[in-house]
Design a protein around this motif. Sequence first.
Motif, PDB file in Angstrom:
ATOM      1  N   GLU A  76       0.838  -1.204   0.000  1.00 43.67           N
ATOM      2  CA  GLU A  76       0.000   0.000   0.000  1.00 43.67           C
ATOM      3  C   GLU A  76       0.876   1.259   0.000  1.00 43.67           C
ATOM      4  N   VAL A  77       1.898   1.267   0.831  1.00 44.73           N
ATOM      5  CA  VAL A  77       2.806   2.413   0.886  1.00 44.73           C
ATOM      6  C   VAL A  77       3.535   2.570  -0.452  1.00 44.73           C
ATOM      7  N   ASN A  78       4.021   1.472  -1.005  1.00 47.73           N
ATOM      8  CA  ASN A  78       4.713   1.541  -2.297  1.00 47.73           C
ATOM      9  C   ASN A  78       3.800   2.087  -3.390  1.00 47.73           C
ATOM     10  N   GLN A  79       2.539   1.671  -3.403  1.00 49.97           N
ATOM     11  CA  GLN A  79       1.601   2.153  -4.413  1.00 49.97           C
ATOM     12  C   GLN A  79       1.330   3.642  -4.236  1.00 49.97           C
ATOM     13  N   LYS A  80       1.184   4.076  -2.990  1.00 47.85           N
ATOM     14  CA  LYS A  80       0.966   5.502  -2.738  1.00 47.85           C
ATOM     15  C   LYS A  80       2.158   6.324  -3.204  1.00 47.85           C
ATOM     16  N   LEU A  81       3.361   5.827  -2.977  1.00 47.33           N
ATOM     17  CA  LEU A  81       4.557   6.529  -3.448  1.00 47.33           C
ATOM     18  C   LEU A  81       4.572   6.617  -4.972  1.00 47.33           C
ATOM     19  N   ILE A  83       6.914   9.118  -7.198  1.00 45.06           N
ATOM     20  CA  ILE A  83       8.248   8.833  -6.680  1.00 45.06           C
ATOM     21  C   ILE A  83       9.224   8.455  -7.797  1.00 45.06           C
ATOM     22  N   ASP A  84       8.742   7.823  -8.850  1.00 44.66           N
ATOM     23  CA  ASP A  84       9.635   7.424  -9.943  1.00 44.66           C
ATOM     24  C   ASP A  84      10.276   8.647 -10.615  1.00 44.66           C
ATOM     25  N   GLN A  85       9.493   9.717 -10.779  1.00 41.44           N
ATOM     26  CA  GLN A  85      10.033  10.943 -11.370  1.00 41.44           C
ATOM     27  C   GLN A  85      11.035  11.600 -10.432  1.00 41.44           C
ATOM     28  N   VAL A  86      10.767  11.542  -9.143  1.00 38.42           N
ATOM     29  CA  VAL A  86      11.687  12.113  -8.159  1.00 38.42           C
ATOM     30  C   VAL A  86      13.017  11.367  -8.200  1.00 38.42           C
ATOM     31  N   ILE A  87      12.958  10.046  -8.221  1.00 40.57           N
ATOM     32  CA  ILE A  87      14.168   9.236  -8.281  1.00 40.57           C
ATOM     33  C   ILE A  87      14.937   9.520  -9.566  1.00 40.57           C
TER      34      ILE A  87
END
Length: 65
Positions: free
Chosen positions: A34-39, A44-48
Amino acid sequence: MATADGDADVIGCIACNKGDTVKDTDTLMKDVEEVNQKLKNAGIDQVIQELQKQLDEWLQNETGN
């Protein structure tokens, strides 16, 4: 449930933030998913990707490679 790569710390943090007592591994893994999906939903992929780009540029400037 501690692991060499620190997963237990992250998992413990997720359990504490939810205010729950983790009763089994399945519940815990659902919380992690759930946390991974929210990220992912939050970008988060664009941030990384941006952080990696900036790091690569900095390393290139520092090393000249």
